[in-house]
Motif scaffolding. Structure first.
Motif, short mmCIF file in Angstrom:
data_model
loop_
_atom_site.label_atom_id
_atom_site.label_comp_id
_atom_site.label_asym_id
_atom_site.label_seq_id
_atom_site.Cartn_x
_atom_site.Cartn_y
_atom_site.Cartn_z
N ARG A 1 -34.32 -4.33 -4.50
CA ARG A 1 -33.80 -3.43 -5.53
C ARG A 1 -32.27 -3.50 -5.55
N PRO A 2 -31.68 -3.65 -6.73
CA PRO A 2 -30.21 -3.66 -6.84
C PRO A 2 -29.64 -2.33 -6.33
N GLY A 3 -28.55 -2.42 -5.60
CA GLY A 3 -27.89 -1.23 -5.09
C GLY A 3 -28.48 -0.69 -3.80
N ASP A 4 -29.63 -1.20 -3.39
CA ASP A 4 -30.24 -0.75 -2.13
C ASP A 4 -29.43 -1.36 -0.99
N GLY A 5 -28.82 -0.52 -0.17
CA GLY A 5 -27.97 -1.01 0.92
C GLY A 5 -28.73 -1.42 2.16
N PHE A 6 -30.03 -1.17 2.20
CA PHE A 6 -30.84 -1.47 3.38
C PHE A 6 -31.78 -2.62 3.04
N LYS A 7 -31.35 -3.84 3.37
CA LYS A 7 -32.12 -5.03 3.03
C LYS A 7 -32.30 -5.92 4.25
N GLY A 8 -33.38 -6.68 4.24
CA GLY A 8 -33.64 -7.61 5.33
C GLY A 8 -32.55 -8.65 5.43
N PHE A 9 -32.24 -9.04 6.68
CA PHE A 9 -31.18 -10.01 6.96
C PHE A 9 -29.86 -9.60 6.33
N GLY A 10 -29.63 -8.29 6.19
CA GLY A 10 -28.36 -7.78 5.67
C GLY A 10 -28.07 -8.20 4.25
#
Length: 187
Positions: A132-141
């Motif tokens: 999701r765009p803007g989601d700051g919590f993503k896999g592998f940063g």
């Protein structure tokens, strides 16, 4: 089973600087045997010394060829009346394999995954996140991955989650289904 003696079983050696050392190859050649002897020494430290002298000896060290081993030792403490209090200490190590069945097996954690989001490359399991765009919590940063699936799909994501290496027992259940490609190959 064969009985073998570990060079450090005869007690620690003292190095030139007074530091306690063991046979140089003991820990490398047979770490289980070395650890078993160290466990026996630790147990002996807590046993009563009472009034007489003490004596410790290794009765046997056995290996079953399947990863299991056992070490038996005796520790004798002289008594005032001339007898010995004898302690027999046995340390057993059993080796087994954990295929993480509750995670990878039928009915396990991975069964809840959406199979279309599963990425298996070189026996390593990943899941595509929601990206999701803007989601700051993503896999592998949020690092970019370009993935080409063997079914013809190509996916670019900045939300890839790592689940680990699929144990050999479950590789047929989770075979490789994709490969990572360069950005140019993904276009």
């Amino acid at each position: 089973m064969t009985a073998v003696k570990c060079s450090c079983m005869f007690g620690p050696r003292t190095g030139l600087n007074g530091e306690i050392v063991h046979s140089g190859d003991c820990r490398v050649i047979n770490p289980v045997r070395h650890a078993s002897w160290q466990a026996i020494l630790a147990l002996v430290e807590d046993l009563p010394r009472e009034t007489g002298g003490t004596d410790r000896s290794i009765g046997e060290f056995t290996e079953d060829g399947l990863g299991g081993s056992s070490m038996r030792a005796t520790y004798k403490v002289g008594q005032v009346d001339g007898s010995d209090m004898v302690y027999t200490i046995t340390v057993t190590v059993e080796q087994s394999a954990d295929h993480k069945d509750k995670f990878w097996g039928p009915g396990g954690t991975r069964d809840g995954d959406d199979p279309t989001r599963r990425v298996v490359v070189g026996g390593e399991h990943f899941m595509l996140g929601d990206d999701r765009p803007g989601d700051g919590f993503k896999g592998f940063g949020g690092r970019r991955f370009d993935i080409q699936f063997f079914d013809g799909r190509t996916v670019t994501t900045r939300d890839l989650w790592y689940q680990g290496v699929v144990p050999p027992k479950w590789r047929e259940r989770y075979p490789d289904n994709a490969r990572f490609v360069t950005t140019q190959e993904a276009l």
